[in-house]
Design an enzyme around this catalytic site. Structure first.
Site, mmCIF file in Angstrom:
data_model
loop_
_atom_site.group_PDB
_atom_site.id
_atom_site.type_symbol
_atom_site.label_atom_id
_atom_site.label_comp_id
_atom_site.label_asym_id
_atom_site.label_seq_id
_atom_site.Cartn_x
_atom_site.Cartn_y
_atom_site.Cartn_z
ATOM 1 N N ASN A 26 -2.152 -60.455 -9.267
ATOM 2 C CA ASN A 26 -0.754 -60.792 -8.984
ATOM 3 C C ASN A 26 -0.409 -60.117 -7.664
ATOM 4 O O ASN A 26 -0.203 -58.908 -7.622
ATOM 5 C CB ASN A 26 0.131 -60.277 -10.130
ATOM 6 C CG ASN A 26 1.609 -60.471 -9.836
ATOM 7 O OD1 ASN A 26 1.987 -61.114 -8.847
ATOM 8 N ND2 ASN A 26 2.461 -59.909 -10.693
ATOM 9 N N GLU A 35 9.125 -57.663 -13.702
ATOM 10 C CA GLU A 35 9.963 -57.601 -12.496
ATOM 11 C C GLU A 35 10.937 -58.778 -12.457
ATOM 12 O O GLU A 35 12.060 -58.645 -11.960
ATOM 13 C CB GLU A 35 9.070 -57.548 -11.241
ATOM 14 C CG GLU A 35 8.411 -56.184 -11.101
ATOM 15 C CD GLU A 35 7.045 -56.196 -10.417
ATOM 16 O OE1 GLU A 35 6.704 -57.189 -9.741
ATOM 17 O OE2 GLU A 35 6.312 -55.194 -10.573
ATOM 18 N N SER A 75 -1.299 -50.560 -13.473
ATOM 19 C CA SER A 75 -2.179 -49.589 -12.825
ATOM 20 C C SER A 75 -3.638 -49.726 -13.268
ATOM 21 O O SER A 75 -4.346 -48.724 -13.401
ATOM 22 C CB SER A 75 -1.661 -48.157 -13.045
ATOM 23 O OG SER A 75 -0.369 -48.014 -12.463
ATOM 24 N N GLY A 115 2.651 -50.133 -11.264
ATOM 25 C CA GLY A 115 2.848 -49.568 -9.936
ATOM 26 C C GLY A 115 3.110 -48.070 -9.931
ATOM 27 O O GLY A 115 3.525 -47.500 -8.931
ATOM 28 N N LYS A 168 2.173 -60.367 -5.937
ATOM 29 C CA LYS A 168 3.618 -60.074 -5.795
ATOM 30 C C LYS A 168 4.111 -60.488 -4.410
ATOM 31 O O LYS A 168 3.595 -61.450 -3.847
ATOM 32 C CB LYS A 168 3.875 -58.592 -6.110
ATOM 33 C CG LYS A 168 3.298 -58.207 -7.487
ATOM 34 C CD LYS A 168 3.755 -56.881 -8.020
ATOM 35 C CE LYS A 168 3.126 -56.632 -9.389
ATOM 36 N NZ LYS A 168 3.531 -55.385 -9.994
ATOM 37 N N GLU A 189 1.946 -55.759 -20.392
ATOM 38 C CA GLU A 189 2.167 -54.889 -19.239
ATOM 39 C C GLU A 189 3.271 -53.883 -19.558
ATOM 40 O O GLU A 189 4.459 -54.193 -19.411
ATOM 41 C CB GLU A 189 2.591 -55.722 -18.020
ATOM 42 C CG GLU A 189 1.558 -56.717 -17.561
ATOM 43 C CD GLU A 189 1.696 -57.049 -16.073
ATOM 44 O OE1 GLU A 189 0.691 -56.939 -15.364
ATOM 45 O OE2 GLU A 189 2.813 -57.371 -15.628
ATOM 46 N N HIS A 224 7.261 -62.068 -16.037
ATOM 47 C CA HIS A 224 6.841 -60.746 -15.561
ATOM 48 C C HIS A 224 8.017 -59.778 -15.651
ATOM 49 O O HIS A 224 9.166 -60.170 -15.453
ATOM 50 C CB HIS A 224 6.338 -60.850 -14.114
ATOM 51 C CG HIS A 224 5.658 -59.598 -13.653
ATOM 52 N ND1 HIS A 224 6.360 -58.492 -13.234
ATOM 53 C CD2 HIS A 224 4.344 -59.274 -13.583
ATOM 54 C CE1 HIS A 224 5.493 -57.532 -12.926
ATOM 55 N NE2 HIS A 224 4.266 -57.983 -13.128
#
Ligand code: 13P
Length: 251
Positions: A9, A97, A213, A173, A11, A167, A95
């Site tokens: 991904n 985010e 991560s 991150g 992003k 996730e 996702h």
């Protein structure tokens, strides 16, 4: 036996030139790999160019989002058919985010999942708890609700086609990975929920990726867990060598 699936991904990173360069490097290195599925998910603006690079190769193309309507007055949105038009076979949906910064809900994700399947795109449906929820012992409730609502109303054939990505938001991150045991516990839970929603056979067929991560250093141990069927990789997917090392760790 579920074939492992490693998806990058990217992003909101990489201009078209850099995206094409990375995709070309990956394509050359995974040319003979049939033992693991490799997917790259660039930004919308790079989809077509990357799609042209990887067309017919072992590297598959995915998008990071999609709208739920077929077409019409939805300024700034991209439809499933438009994604297919660039060569996409996968689409990441829900996702964290998107949920956190753009207000996406399980109900919206559910609409998108159904539209993606109809358009012959494989949805990668993301779920995962925040740090606050984990510390309040709500992981099981949160993940169960997300899976149940995001995948509501699918038939058995659809269940067999989807990919789920666990996730944990606190691992994305942050450099803080779920331990293999922590991740396995939630993956097993997700499979149990799927098995109740459909049937045990279909639940056994669903690939469940871990994301958060994941790096070359921890990928092997995570993917050695019985219910971890691959990875959804952010930061480490932006570099060919680290992404390829994770692909190697899958088999
Ligand atoms: P990182 O690998 O950068 O933690 O990102 C994970 C992720 O969000 C993939 O979708």
């Amino acid at each position: 036996m579920r074939k492992k699936i490693i998806a990058g991904n990217w992003k909101m990173n990489k201009l078209i030139g850099d995206a094409v360069e990375l995709a070309s490097a990956l394509k050359a290195k995974v040319a003979d790999r049939t033992d693991v599925e490799v997917v790259v998910c660039p930004t919308f603006t790079a989809l077509k160019s990357v799609g042209d690079v990887v067309a017919g190769s072992q590297v598959k193309l995915g998008s990071q989002n999609m709208h739920w309507e077929k077409d019409g007055a939805f300024t700034g949105e991209i439809s499933a058919d438009m994604l297919r038009d660039t060569g996409c076979q996968y689409v990441i949906l829900g996702h964290s985010e998107r949920r956190q910064f753009f207000g996406e809900t399980d109900a919206g994700v559910n609409r998108k999942v159904k539209v993606a399947l109809t358009a012959n795109l494989t949805p990668i449906v993301c779920v995962g708890e925040t740090l606050e929820e984990r510390e309040a012992n709500k992981t099981e409730d949160v993940v169960t609700t997300q899976v149940t609502k995001s995948l509501a109303g699918l038939d058995e054939t659809s269940f067999r086609r989807i990919v789920v990505a666990y996730e944990p938001v606190w691992a994305i991150g942050t450099g803080r990975t779920a331990s293999p045991a922590q991740a396995q516990e939630v993956h097993a839970l997700i499979r149990k929920v799927l098995s109740k929603m459909c049937n045990p056979g279909a639940a056994q067929a669903v690939r469940i990726q871990y994301g958060g991560s994941m790096k070359p250093a921890n990928a092997k141990e995570l993917m050695a867990q019985p219910d971890i069927d691959g990875g959804l990789i952010g930061g480490a997917a932006l570099d060919a060598a680290s992404f390829l090392a994770i692909v190697d760790a899958a088999v």
